[in-house]
Each structure stands twice: as C-alpha cells, then as structure tokens.
Write an enzyme that holds these catalytic residues in place. Structure first.
Site, PDB file in Angstrom:
ATOM      1  N   ASP A  52      43.678  49.924  48.164  1.00 19.53           N
ATOM      2  CA  ASP A  52      42.906  50.879  47.368  1.00 19.53           C
ATOM      3  C   ASP A  52      41.498  50.351  47.098  1.00 19.53           C
ATOM      4  O   ASP A  52      40.523  51.104  47.151  1.00 19.53           O
ATOM      5  CB  ASP A  52      43.626  51.195  46.055  1.00 19.53           C
ATOM      6  CG  ASP A  52      44.885  52.033  46.262  1.00 19.53           C
ATOM      7  OD1 ASP A  52      45.051  52.635  47.342  1.00 19.53           O
ATOM      8  OD2 ASP A  52      45.716  52.075  45.328  1.00 19.53           O
ATOM      9  N   GLU A  53      41.381  49.054  46.813  1.00 21.66           N
ATOM     10  CA  GLU A  53      40.055  48.449  46.644  1.00 21.66           C
ATOM     11  C   GLU A  53      39.261  48.561  47.935  1.00 21.66           C
ATOM     12  O   GLU A  53      38.061  48.874  47.915  1.00 21.66           O
ATOM     13  CB  GLU A  53      40.166  46.969  46.263  1.00 21.66           C
ATOM     14  CG  GLU A  53      40.571  46.706  44.849  1.00 21.66           C
ATOM     15  CD  GLU A  53      40.709  45.210  44.547  1.00 21.66           C
ATOM     16  OE1 GLU A  53      40.323  44.362  45.396  1.00 21.66           O
ATOM     17  OE2 GLU A  53      41.204  44.882  43.456  1.00 21.66           O
TER      18      GLU A  53
END
Length: 184
Positions: A79-80
């Site tokens: 997600d980062e």
C-alpha cells in the site's frame, strides 16, 4: 553547525521483519551522519491514523523502496508502494529502488520466494481487483527505474552497499537543490 531539515526528506519503504534489525541499522545512521533527514515507520506514533503515514510520503522528496525476499508478505509495504508511485507519477517524489540480496528479475517477474510471498498475500487478503492491479502496477513501474542492486550471493558487505545508497541519495538531493528535479 548545520541543522537537519525539520520535515522528512527521505522516506524508507521496507519490510521490517527482514531489515529493521540488520541492514537498516547501518543505513539509517549513515544517512543521518550525512545530515539527511530520514523517516521510517518506527517514528510513527502508535494509535495514530495510518493516513498520517501516507501524508509523510507526500511530504518527502525521495523514497527508498527496499525490496527484500519478504517484502510482499506485507500489504502495508504494498500500500505504501502504491502511494509512493502515485507521488512519483505527479513528479513530486523521486524513487530509488533498492534490491537487497535480491535480483531485479525476481521482483519484475514475481518469481522465487518474493513472487510466492506476493501470491500468498493476494490469496490471504483477497484484495479487490482494483487493489491487486495497483499493487502489480506499482511493482512493475518501480522495476523500470534505475536501481541499486545487491545480488543475493554478492560478496559486497551491507556496510559497503550503504555507502553506495548514501552517495545516490546525496546526488538526488544535490540535483534537487540545483533545480534539476532530483535526477539520478
């Protein structure tokens, strides 16, 4: 006395289980010694909303994306990475991909333990198709960038590889300060 900038300059995206107590224990102090302001998620206040972590990515100038064998075990890493790619696409963040004891093709082709971890995570979390698309697009996109690679069976020490990373970060910072948009 020169001061370290107050805002984050370098965001480090990594799999903590793989790197926090080893490689990162060399990298973080080496960057700080060179007056490079570093942000890693251990500085995030527990109980704080994760959106603040994604805001920190946006406040950074450079992101070090450190791929390791276990990187894809973490949906947070992925997600980062998606957020990092989005800022890169807006020309607001320079990414330096780092392949730590890993070959570029293993990540690009989703093979070996790295690929198995990715597909196991996909099965485990059953992400919606849009999320899976963003994860794979971010992985493939970052693999297209000039990268720093420490192959799995290299004789190069972590300490020596850290010197290469610090030199690359300083070069990107210097290019930013000279108005060249952080080119490596």
């Amino acid at each position: 006395v020169s001061l370290i900038p107050t805002g984050p300059q370098v965001f480090i995206n990594f799999r903590g289980k793989d790197l926090r107590k080893g490689f990162l224990s060399f990298l973080k102090p080496a960057l700080k010694k060179e007056k490079i302001n570093v942000f890693i998620d251990e500085q995030e206040e527990r109980g704080k909303y994760l959106i603040s972590l994604f805001n920190t990515i946006g406040e950074s100038k450079i992101a070090l994306v450190i791929f390791s064998e276990g990187y894809c075990e973490s949906h947070w890493c992925m997600d980062e990475l998606v957020t990092i790619k989005e800022y890169m696409d807006k020309n607001r963040l320079k990414i330096i991909p780092i392949f730590y004891r890993l070959e570029l093709d293993v990540v690009k082709d989703l093979t070996g333990k790295f690929g198995n971890n990715f597909w196991n995570m996909v099965d485990k979390y059953q992400p919606e198709p849009e999320k899976l698309h963003k994860w794979t697009e971010a992985l493939f996109s970052v693999c297209q960038l000039f990268a720093l690679i420490l192959p799995k069976h290299s004789d190069t020490s972590d300490r020596d590889f850290v010197k290469v990373i610090v030199k690359a970060v300083k070069k990107v910072q210097r290019n930013y300060s000279q108005g060249r948009n952080g080119e490596i």
